[in-house]
Design a protein around this motif. Structure first.
Motif, PDB file in Angstrom:
ATOM      1  N   ALA A  13     -12.243  -4.970  -7.129  1.00 58.82           N
ATOM      2  CA  ALA A  13     -11.597  -4.690  -8.409  1.00 58.82           C
ATOM      3  C   ALA A  13     -10.224  -4.063  -8.198  1.00 58.82           C
ATOM      4  O   ALA A  13      -9.244  -4.417  -8.867  1.00 58.82           O
ATOM      5  CB  ALA A  13     -12.480  -3.776  -9.246  1.00 58.82           C
ATOM      6  N   ALA A  14     -10.140  -3.110  -7.248  1.00 57.75           N
ATOM      7  CA  ALA A  14      -8.847  -2.473  -6.959  1.00 57.75           C
ATOM      8  C   ALA A  14      -7.856  -3.469  -6.384  1.00 57.75           C
ATOM      9  O   ALA A  14      -6.663  -3.455  -6.714  1.00 57.75           O
ATOM     10  CB  ALA A  14      -9.049  -1.306  -6.000  1.00 57.75           C
ATOM     11  N   LEU A  15      -8.345  -4.374  -5.528  1.00 58.45           N
ATOM     12  CA  LEU A  15      -7.472  -5.389  -4.938  1.00 58.45           C
ATOM     13  C   LEU A  15      -6.951  -6.342  -6.011  1.00 58.45           C
ATOM     14  O   LEU A  15      -5.762  -6.709  -6.005  1.00 58.45           O
ATOM     15  CB  LEU A  15      -8.238  -6.165  -3.870  1.00 58.45           C
ATOM     16  CG  LEU A  15      -7.487  -7.280  -3.148  1.00 58.45           C
ATOM     17  CD1 LEU A  15      -6.246  -6.738  -2.446  1.00 58.45           C
ATOM     18  CD2 LEU A  15      -8.407  -7.980  -2.145  1.00 58.45           C
ATOM     19  N   ALA A  16      -7.807  -6.746  -6.943  1.00 61.63           N
ATOM     20  CA  ALA A  16      -7.377  -7.638  -8.021  1.00 61.63           C
ATOM     21  C   ALA A  16      -6.325  -6.962  -8.893  1.00 61.63           C
ATOM     22  O   ALA A  16      -5.312  -7.576  -9.260  1.00 61.63           O
ATOM     23  CB  ALA A  16      -8.582  -8.046  -8.861  1.00 61.63           C
ATOM     24  N   GLU A  17      -6.551  -5.693  -9.207  1.00 60.12           N
ATOM     25  CA  GLU A  17      -5.585  -4.971 -10.039  1.00 60.12           C
ATOM     26  C   GLU A  17      -4.259  -4.805  -9.311  1.00 60.12           C
ATOM     27  O   GLU A  17      -3.177  -5.002  -9.884  1.00 60.12           O
ATOM     28  CB  GLU A  17      -6.148  -3.614 -10.424  1.00 60.12           C
ATOM     29  CG  GLU A  17      -5.223  -2.797 -11.309  1.00 60.12           C
ATOM     30  CD  GLU A  17      -5.821  -1.465 -11.703  1.00 60.12           C
ATOM     31  OE1 GLU A  17      -5.173  -0.732 -12.481  1.00 60.12           O
ATOM     32  OE2 GLU A  17      -6.933  -1.142 -11.220  1.00 60.12           O
ATOM     33  N   MET A  18      -4.321  -4.464  -8.031  1.00 62.23           N
ATOM     34  CA  MET A  18      -3.115  -4.218  -7.254  1.00 62.23           C
ATOM     35  C   MET A  18      -2.270  -5.477  -7.091  1.00 62.23           C
ATOM     36  O   MET A  18      -1.038  -5.426  -7.082  1.00 62.23           O
ATOM     37  CB  MET A  18      -3.509  -3.644  -5.889  1.00 62.23           C
ATOM     38  CG  MET A  18      -2.357  -3.257  -4.976  1.00 62.23           C
ATOM     39  SD  MET A  18      -1.759  -4.625  -3.930  1.00 62.23           S
ATOM     40  CE  MET A  18      -3.182  -4.912  -2.908  1.00 62.23           C
ATOM     41  N   SER A  23      -9.496   2.015   5.962  1.00 63.90           N
ATOM     42  CA  SER A  23      -8.788   1.681   4.734  1.00 63.90           C
ATOM     43  C   SER A  23      -8.249   2.920   4.024  1.00 63.90           C
ATOM     44  O   SER A  23      -8.969   3.896   3.803  1.00 63.90           O
ATOM     45  CB  SER A  23      -9.718   0.925   3.786  1.00 63.90           C
ATOM     46  OG  SER A  23      -9.043   0.602   2.595  1.00 63.90           O
ATOM     47  N   ARG A  24      -6.999   2.840   3.647  1.00 65.90           N
ATOM     48  CA  ARG A  24      -6.391   3.831   2.757  1.00 65.90           C
ATOM     49  C   ARG A  24      -6.085   3.186   1.408  1.00 65.90           C
ATOM     50  O   ARG A  24      -5.253   3.681   0.655  1.00 65.90           O
ATOM     51  CB  ARG A  24      -5.122   4.397   3.398  1.00 65.90           C
ATOM     52  CG  ARG A  24      -5.413   5.263   4.619  1.00 65.90           C
ATOM     53  CD  ARG A  24      -4.169   5.709   5.345  1.00 65.90           C
ATOM     54  NE  ARG A  24      -4.489   6.662   6.391  1.00 65.90           N
ATOM     55  CZ  ARG A  24      -4.949   6.344   7.587  1.00 65.90           C
ATOM     56  NH1 ARG A  24      -5.162   5.070   7.896  1.00 65.90           N
ATOM     57  NH2 ARG A  24      -5.224   7.286   8.475  1.00 65.90           N
ATOM     58  N   GLY A  25      -6.777   2.100   1.160  1.00 64.41           N
ATOM     59  CA  GLY A  25      -6.605   1.385  -0.099  1.00 64.41           C
ATOM     60  C   GLY A  25      -6.250  -0.061   0.147  1.00 64.41           C
ATOM     61  O   GLY A  25      -5.654  -0.406   1.179  1.00 64.41           O
ATOM     62  N   ILE A  79      -3.704  -5.022   2.687  1.00 63.81           N
ATOM     63  CA  ILE A  79      -3.092  -6.345   2.495  1.00 63.81           C
ATOM     64  C   ILE A  79      -1.726  -6.410   3.152  1.00 63.81           C
ATOM     65  O   ILE A  79      -1.339  -7.435   3.726  1.00 63.81           O
ATOM     66  CB  ILE A  79      -3.008  -6.696   1.001  1.00 63.81           C
ATOM     67  CG1 ILE A  79      -4.424  -6.878   0.441  1.00 63.81           C
ATOM     68  CG2 ILE A  79      -2.195  -7.954   0.779  1.00 63.81           C
ATOM     69  CD1 ILE A  79      -5.252  -7.925   1.154  1.00 63.81           C
ATOM     70  N   ARG A  80      -0.974  -5.314   3.109  1.00 62.56           N
ATOM     71  CA  ARG A  80       0.319  -5.307   3.808  1.00 62.56           C
ATOM     72  C   ARG A  80       0.113  -5.527   5.300  1.00 62.56           C
ATOM     73  O   ARG A  80       0.856  -6.279   5.946  1.00 62.56           O
ATOM     74  CB  ARG A  80       1.045  -3.983   3.553  1.00 62.56           C
ATOM     75  CG  ARG A  80       1.792  -3.919   2.244  1.00 62.56           C
ATOM     76  CD  ARG A  80       2.752  -2.745   2.211  1.00 62.56           C
ATOM     77  NE  ARG A  80       2.035  -1.471   2.246  1.00 62.56           N
ATOM     78  CZ  ARG A  80       1.634  -0.804   1.169  1.00 62.56           C
ATOM     79  NH1 ARG A  80       1.862  -1.315  -0.037  1.00 62.56           N
ATOM     80  NH2 ARG A  80       1.013   0.349   1.286  1.00 62.56           N
TER      81      ARG A  80
END
Length: 334
Positions: A20-25, A165-167, A172-173
């Motif tokens: 969900a966080a990845l989709a929002e980001m 992971s820090r988010g 993704i970067r």
């Protein structure tokens, strides 16, 4: 054109939060892919199609993969251009790899997702199929254990990036800064790398070992069963994962897939094709504190002896065989 992003992982709450966080980001649609029907439509969205979206939006989604989905059976995951992020709970990786629970409690007869240990089997398959292994809940884990679990992940999948992971944004970067095309899905696993003499994990720890076992003789099934019990006892180290190919003397015409994680093992028939005939025992083992000499000796003792070898395959049919039976017809697989 942008590609979808796949998020997998055996820990459902952590995986869903990450997806969900990845989709929002990334300003993408969140698509949850599951075999089981849901009451609420938003819990199980269909994969976007060209009819429902314009061509420019077609691939802008994050696929949250349900635990009952096997990655090799998902077309999206077999495209090496599409990243697969495996979310791993740093607190529970070792427990997940030893979990004896089935993946589906009420699985139909013949569905191996109902087997003892099937949840651990899916956990390791997600790790082995990833392009990025993202550890969450790591902040309270001590440094020594973090080094251990990250090294285990690197041994299980040397082709993947392994990160604390820090988010999702940071992950993704890091993912996009590396090679954009990963090895094919079925070539990422550490056991495949080991059998191809290419096992070179990015992370190492003296406690973690991956080794290759080869033996030109078939196994006596009763002695193999005893050897497996001996190995499970931990006398030769803590074996987390082993996989490869094997041949049983009582079923010598058929090459089998050796698939083990935790305390569960599957020996599944692969092929009776003559092209597979030279392969007998070729298995990779990953574990903690492995006594390589003792492990090899235990397996060697399970192989047919000189006298048994001279007696030949007809005599082997009379061997005691306590291992689960196979279907009478073996389908040859590519």
């Amino acid at each position: 054109m942008e590609h979808p992003l796949i998020v997998a992982g055996i820990c459902v709450p952590e995986r869903r939060r990450y997806a969900a966080a990845l989709a929002e980001m990334t300003a993408r649609r969140l698509v949850r892919i599951s075999e089981r029907p849901r009451v609420r439509r938003e819990d199980h969205d269909p994969i976007p199609s060209e009819r429902s979206l314009g061509s420019g939006e077609l691939w802008r989604f994050v696929a949250d993969i349900g635990t009952e989905i096997d990655l090799p059976h998902l077309d999206l995951a077999t495209d090496p251009r599409i990243p697969v992020v495996c979310v791993v709970d740093a607190l529970h990786l070792l427990e997940d790899l030893a979990d004896r629970h089935p993946l589906i409690e009420a699985a139909r007869p013949g569905d191996d997702r109902g087997d003892v240990g099937a949840r651990a089997r899916r956990a390791v398959s997600f790790v082995e199929g990833a392009t990025l292994i993202s550890f969450v809940n790591w902040e309270t884990v001590d440094t020594a254990r973090l080094a251990l679990v990250m090294t285990i992940a690197s041994h299980l999948n040397p082709a993947a990036r392994v990160r604390l992971s820090r988010g999702p944004a940071d992950d993704i970067r890091a993912l996009t800064s590396g090679p954009q095309v990963s090895p094919p899905l079925l070539e990422r696993a550490g056991w495949v790398h080991m059998l191809n003499d290419e096992h070179d994990p990015h992370m190492t720890d003296a406690r973690v070992t991956t080794l290759r076992y080869e033996q030109p003789r078939p196994f006596h099934p009763a002695r193999l069963a005893a050897a497996l019990d001996d190995i499970e006892s931990g006398r030769h180290g803590h074996i987390l994962r082993s996989a490869g190919f094997c041949r049983l003397a009582t079923r010598a015409s058929v090459l089998a897939r050796w698939d083990h994680v935790g305390s569960a093992i599957w020996l599944d028939p692969l092929s009776s094709d003559l092209d597979a005939a030279p392969t007998v025992q070729d298995i990779a083992f990953t574990g903690l504190g492995i006594d390589a000499h003792a492990l090899r000796a235990a397996l060697d003792d399970a192989a047919v002896t000189d006298d048994e070898l001279m007696a030949g395959p007809t005599a082997w049919l009379d061997f005691e065989d306590p291992l689960p039976t196979w279907p009478s017809i073996v389908e040859e697989r590519p």
